[in-house]
Design an enzyme around this catalytic site. Structure first.
Site, PDB file in Angstrom:
ATOM      1  CG  ASP A  34      -0.572  -0.366   2.432  1.00 39.34           C
ATOM      2  OD1 ASP A  34       0.534   0.079   2.787  1.00 39.34           O
ATOM      3  OD2 ASP A  34      -1.289  -1.093   3.149  1.00 39.34           O
ATOM      4  CE  LYS A  56      -5.044   8.009  -1.236  1.00 39.49           C
ATOM      5  NZ  LYS A  56      -4.781   9.421  -1.392  1.00 39.49           N
ATOM      6  CG  MET A 170      -3.628   7.613  10.506  1.00 41.74           C
ATOM      7  SD  MET A 170      -4.728   6.194  10.600  1.00 41.74           S
ATOM      8  CE  MET A 170      -4.640   5.788  12.331  1.00 41.74           C
TER       9      MET A 170
HETATM   10  N1  SAH Z   1       1.508   0.935  10.710  1.00 42.11           N
HETATM   11  C1  SAH Z   1       2.097   2.237  10.547  1.00 42.11           C
HETATM   12  C2  SAH Z   1       1.120   3.370  10.860  1.00 42.11           C
HETATM   13  C3  SAH Z   1      -0.123   3.371   9.990  1.00 42.11           C
HETATM   14  S1  SAH Z   1      -1.150   4.750  10.302  1.00 42.11           S
HETATM   15  C4  SAH Z   1       3.351   2.339  11.421  1.00 42.11           C
HETATM   16  O1  SAH Z   1       3.577   1.490  12.300  1.00 42.11           O
HETATM   17  O2  SAH Z   1       4.144   3.263  11.199  1.00 42.11           O
HETATM   18  C5  SAH Z   1      -0.525   5.913   9.154  1.00 42.11           C
HETATM   19  C6  SAH Z   1       0.062   7.093   9.880  1.00 42.11           C
HETATM   20  O3  SAH Z   1       1.383   6.835  10.293  1.00 42.11           O
HETATM   21  C7  SAH Z   1       0.171   8.355   9.037  1.00 42.11           C
HETATM   22  O4  SAH Z   1      -1.042   9.038   8.985  1.00 42.11           O
HETATM   23  C8  SAH Z   1       1.228   9.132   9.798  1.00 42.11           C
HETATM   24  O5  SAH Z   1       0.680   9.758  10.940  1.00 42.11           O
HETATM   25  C9  SAH Z   1       2.139   8.018  10.292  1.00 42.11           C
HETATM   26  N2  SAH Z   1       3.309   7.848   9.409  1.00 42.11           N
HETATM   27  C10 SAH Z   1       3.637   6.752   8.700  1.00 42.11           C
HETATM   28  N3  SAH Z   1       4.799   6.915   8.041  1.00 42.11           N
HETATM   29  C11 SAH Z   1       5.224   8.168   8.349  1.00 42.11           C
HETATM   30  C12 SAH Z   1       6.363   8.947   7.981  1.00 42.11           C
HETATM   31  N4  SAH Z   1       7.308   8.469   7.166  1.00 42.11           N
HETATM   32  N5  SAH Z   1       6.476  10.200   8.490  1.00 42.11           N
HETATM   33  C13 SAH Z   1       5.535  10.703   9.318  1.00 42.11           C
HETATM   34  N6  SAH Z   1       4.438  10.000   9.696  1.00 42.11           N
HETATM   35  C14 SAH Z   1       4.282   8.770   9.229  1.00 42.11           C
END
Ligand code: SAH
Length: 245
Positions: A34, A56, A170
């Protein structure tokens, strides 16, 4: 019938992929990935590996989780080794549990491969430790995304009165609501906050401010982004390294 590897891709920097995830990506017959998984990881796949993008459907809608579950299941009927590649860690707001249950109910074998979560690694690249001796003894990872019903909050705001570090995933689109709520429950308007955009990648950008100022300071920052609230944010003055290198 194949096996499904529900695999964490890490937060962005391709070198934060685990050794185990890399091996499985190289062995995979199909990779279902994704939006948040670094697409460069796919270059590691063997020739002939199939790629299925479920981020998407078109420019607006995320594929519904039910459909993603079914795509994974159908691929498991077809291929021996199915890698389901997800940003960060599969269990941190990654819906990995739902995918596992769907497969379990249909008799498909699976494994979880933990990934480095953005919740910890992204602040780390920005020079903000989620805990620090003498500053905070715990941290919370919270969804900033809530149901549309304005009168009913899923987030137990009253629990956030402590000085725990709070990391909102998020939540960028609701930054102003979040900071307003934190002030309402008693945090001071000059309490430290940072927003980190595209963390651990070459596009990483961090904006530091207060509960009062961050809403305007972070305006227009691109996603993915997370919000970190707490005294630990101040440590960035000494620990910032990645954006300076
Ligand atoms: N499973 C993922 C999180 C999924 S929710 C994890 O463990 O990282 C998705 C959210 O993660 C985004 O909306 C953002 O808030 C955060 N996120 C993921 N990658 C990011 C990045 N490279 N920089 C900043 N925020 C990030």
């Amino acid at each position: 019938m194949g096996k499904v590897y529900l695999t964490g891709a890490g937060p962005g920097d391709i070198e934060l992929l685990t050794v185990k995830a890399l091996r499985l990506v190289r062995e995979a017959d199909v990779i279902i990935y994704d939006r948040l998984a670094n697409p460069d990881i796919l270059k590691e796949a063997k020739s002939g590996c199939e790629f299925v993008y479920v981020g998407k459907k078109d420019s607006h809608h995320t594929l519904p989780q039910e459909e993603i579950n079914e795509v994974i299941y159908q691929n498991a009927l077809k291929y021996d080794s199915v890698v389901r590649l997800k940003g960060g860690d599969p269990f941190v707001f990654g819906r990995g549990g739902e995918e596992g249950i769907y497969l379990k109910d249909r008799g498909i074998k699976f494994e979880f491969i933990p990934g480095i979560t953005s919740a910890i690694a992204v602040p780390e690249y920005a020079g903000i430790p989620v805990t620090h001796r003498g500053v905070t003894v715990s941290f919370r990872v919270v969804t900033g995304h809530e149901s549309k019903d304005k009168n009913h909050s899923q987030i137990p705001w009253e629990n956030y009165k402590t000085d725990d570090t709070i990391i909102f995933l998020m939540g960028l689109h609701r930054l102003k609501t979040i900071t307003k709520k934190l002030i309402e429950i008693g945090k001071s308007a000059d309490y430290p906050v940072a927003v980190i955009s595209r963390g651990t990648t070459k596009d990483e950008k961090t904006v530091v401010g207060t509960l009062e100022s961050i809403g305007s300071l972070a305006k227009g920052l691109p996603t993915p982004a997370l919000i970190i609230v707490g005294e630990v944010v101040k440590l960035r003055e000494q620990l910032n390294w990645f954006e300076e290198s």
